[in-house]
Design a protein around this motif. Sequence first.
Motif, PDB file in Angstrom:
ATOM      1  N   HIS A  69     -13.918  10.301  -7.336  1.00 17.68           N
ATOM      2  CA  HIS A  69     -14.376  10.910  -7.742  1.00 17.68           C
ATOM      3  C   HIS A  69     -15.839  10.538  -8.130  1.00 17.68           C
ATOM      4  N   THR A  70     -16.719  10.100  -7.298  1.00 20.90           N
ATOM      5  CA  THR A  70     -17.758   9.887  -8.042  1.00 20.90           C
ATOM      6  C   THR A  70     -18.563   9.616  -5.993  1.00 20.90           C
ATOM      7  N   GLY A  71     -17.879   9.429  -5.383  1.00 21.35           N
ATOM      8  CA  GLY A  71     -18.611   8.622  -4.513  1.00 21.35           C
ATOM      9  C   GLY A  71     -19.594   7.589  -4.656  1.00 21.35           C
ATOM     10  N   ASN A  72     -19.280   6.375  -5.450  1.00 22.07           N
ATOM     11  CA  ASN A  72     -20.058   5.361  -5.775  1.00 22.07           C
ATOM     12  C   ASN A  72     -18.899   3.862  -5.685  1.00 22.07           C
ATOM     13  N   ASP A  73     -19.671   2.702  -4.617  1.00 16.78           N
ATOM     14  CA  ASP A  73     -18.746   1.605  -4.537  1.00 16.78           C
ATOM     15  C   ASP A  73     -19.139   0.609  -4.348  1.00 16.78           C
ATOM     16  N   PRO A  74     -19.411  -0.107  -6.222  1.00 11.78           N
ATOM     17  CA  PRO A  74     -20.379  -0.798  -6.702  1.00 11.78           C
ATOM     18  C   PRO A  74     -20.050  -1.961  -5.395  1.00 11.78           C
ATOM     19  N   HIS A  75     -18.923  -2.482  -4.877  1.00  9.30           N
ATOM     20  CA  HIS A  75     -18.959  -3.854  -3.864  1.00  9.30           C
ATOM     21  C   HIS A  75     -19.030  -3.176  -2.470  1.00  9.30           C
ATOM     22  N   GLN A  76     -20.225  -2.767  -2.058  1.00 11.69           N
ATOM     23  CA  GLN A  76     -20.113  -1.959  -1.158  1.00 11.69           C
ATOM     24  C   GLN A  76     -21.227  -2.864  -0.922  1.00 11.69           C
ATOM     25  N   VAL A  82      -4.207  -9.710 -12.078  1.00 18.63           N
ATOM     26  CA  VAL A  82      -5.646 -10.012 -11.508  1.00 18.63           C
ATOM     27  C   VAL A  82      -6.645  -9.947 -10.412  1.00 18.63           C
ATOM     28  N   SER A  83      -7.358  -8.827 -10.268  1.00 17.73           N
ATOM     29  CA  SER A  83      -8.545  -9.339  -9.515  1.00 17.73           C
ATOM     30  C   SER A  83     -10.201  -9.113  -9.493  1.00 17.73           C
ATOM     31  N   TYR A  84     -10.744 -10.144  -8.504  1.00 16.09           N
ATOM     32  CA  TYR A  84     -11.690 -10.715  -8.920  1.00 16.09           C
ATOM     33  C   TYR A  84     -12.731  -9.362  -8.774  1.00 16.09           C
ATOM     34  N   ASN A  85     -12.535  -8.131  -8.277  1.00 19.78           N
ATOM     35  CA  ASN A  85     -13.944  -7.459  -7.513  1.00 19.78           C
ATOM     36  C   ASN A  85     -13.190  -6.328  -9.059  1.00 19.78           C
ATOM     37  N   GLY A  86     -12.261  -5.880  -9.740  1.00 21.44           N
ATOM     38  CA  GLY A  86     -11.769  -4.916 -10.573  1.00 21.44           C
ATOM     39  C   GLY A  86     -10.266  -4.393  -9.856  1.00 21.44           C
ATOM     40  N   ASP A  87     -10.007  -3.504 -10.748  1.00 22.12           N
ATOM     41  CA  ASP A  87      -8.475  -2.717 -10.097  1.00 22.12           C
ATOM     42  C   ASP A  87      -8.838  -2.304  -8.557  1.00 22.12           C
ATOM     43  N   PRO A  88      -8.118  -2.451  -7.669  1.00 24.31           N
ATOM     44  CA  PRO A  88      -7.959  -1.691  -7.167  1.00 24.31           C
ATOM     45  C   PRO A  88      -7.853  -0.468  -6.841  1.00 24.31           C
ATOM     46  N   ASP A  89      -7.187   0.068  -7.721  1.00 25.69           N
ATOM     47  CA  ASP A  89      -6.530   0.979  -8.079  1.00 25.69           C
ATOM     48  C   ASP A  89      -8.022   2.245  -8.537  1.00 25.69           C
ATOM     49  N   MET A  90      -8.227   2.062  -9.347  1.00 28.39           N
ATOM     50  CA  MET A  90      -9.384   2.299 -10.168  1.00 28.39           C
ATOM     51  C   MET A  90     -10.529   1.705  -9.179  1.00 28.39           C
ATOM     52  N   LEU A  91     -10.792   1.349  -8.635  1.00 29.15           N
ATOM     53  CA  LEU A  91     -11.886   1.535  -7.489  1.00 29.15           C
ATOM     54  C   LEU A  91     -12.274   2.494  -6.538  1.00 29.15           C
ATOM     55  N   ILE A  92     -10.314   3.302  -6.029  1.00 32.75           N
ATOM     56  CA  ILE A  92     -10.236   4.140  -5.488  1.00 32.75           C
ATOM     57  C   ILE A  92     -11.038   5.465  -5.992  1.00 32.75           C
ATOM     58  N   TYR A  93     -10.169   5.075  -7.407  1.00 31.65           N
ATOM     59  CA  TYR A  93     -10.068   6.705  -8.098  1.00 31.65           C
ATOM     60  C   TYR A  93     -11.428   6.799  -8.200  1.00 31.65           C
ATOM     61  N   VAL A 136       0.814  -1.134  -0.931  1.00 30.93           N
ATOM     62  CA  VAL A 136      -0.002   0.167   0.380  1.00 30.93           C
ATOM     63  C   VAL A 136       1.198   1.267   0.159  1.00 30.93           C
ATOM     64  N   ASN A 137       0.570   2.262  -0.630  1.00 30.57           N
ATOM     65  CA  ASN A 137       0.977   3.372  -0.894  1.00 30.57           C
ATOM     66  C   ASN A 137       0.330   4.282  -0.370  1.00 30.57           C
ATOM     67  N   TRP A 138       1.395   4.461   1.298  1.00 30.40           N
ATOM     68  CA  TRP A 138       0.767   5.456   2.595  1.00 30.40           C
ATOM     69  C   TRP A 138       1.117   6.231   2.394  1.00 30.40           C
ATOM     70  N   ASN A 139       1.875   6.453   1.322  1.00 31.84           N
ATOM     71  CA  ASN A 139       1.982   8.353   0.822  1.00 31.84           C
ATOM     72  C   ASN A 139       0.772   9.205   0.261  1.00 31.84           C
ATOM     73  N   SER A 140       0.118   8.560  -0.574  1.00 26.37           N
ATOM     74  CA  SER A 140      -1.057   8.333  -1.334  1.00 26.37           C
ATOM     75  C   SER A 140      -1.732   9.599  -0.546  1.00 26.37           C
ATOM     76  N   SER A 141      -2.355  10.211  -1.386  1.00 22.86           N
ATOM     77  CA  SER A 141      -3.859  11.277  -0.312  1.00 22.86           C
ATOM     78  C   SER A 141      -4.864  11.429  -1.038  1.00 22.86           C
ATOM     79  N   ILE A 142      -5.403  11.742  -0.567  1.00 21.77           N
ATOM     80  CA  ILE A 142      -7.526  11.802  -1.002  1.00 21.77           C
ATOM     81  C   ILE A 142      -6.954  13.119  -1.673  1.00 21.77           C
ATOM     82  N   ASP A 143      -6.436  13.822  -1.837  1.00 21.07           N
ATOM     83  CA  ASP A 143      -5.967  15.313  -3.031  1.00 21.07           C
ATOM     84  C   ASP A 143      -5.108  14.793  -3.815  1.00 21.07           C
ATOM     85  N   ALA A 144      -4.307  14.399  -3.854  1.00 20.97           N
ATOM     86  CA  ALA A 144      -3.639  13.744  -5.039  1.00 20.97           C
ATOM     87  C   ALA A 144      -4.296  13.009  -6.209  1.00 20.97           C
ATOM     88  N   ILE A 145      -5.540  11.787  -5.720  1.00 18.56           N
ATOM     89  CA  ILE A 145      -6.072  10.911  -6.294  1.00 18.56           C
ATOM     90  C   ILE A 145      -7.347  11.946  -6.628  1.00 18.56           C
TER      91      ILE A 145
END
Length: 74
Positions: free
Chosen positions: A60-67, A45-56, A18-27
Amino acid sequence: MPQHYAWTFDELQTLINVNWNSSIDAIRKSDVPLENVRLTSNRQVSYNGDPDMLIYDFVHTGNDPHQIRHRIGG
């Protein structure tokens, strides 16, 4: 009882970086997903999608399809 195995936090730490130096503002300011989470195996490979794309997308949208909408294990 759930019929699946959940990793412990110690196990999970050995499986992902995990890149702990990342920030919400940077994303939020980025036009593309930043590299925040990577498998230690370097697999792409990820079964639920790319984690970086899910975070992004979530930032950006507030949508969490895996909630989780229903309690597991009743």
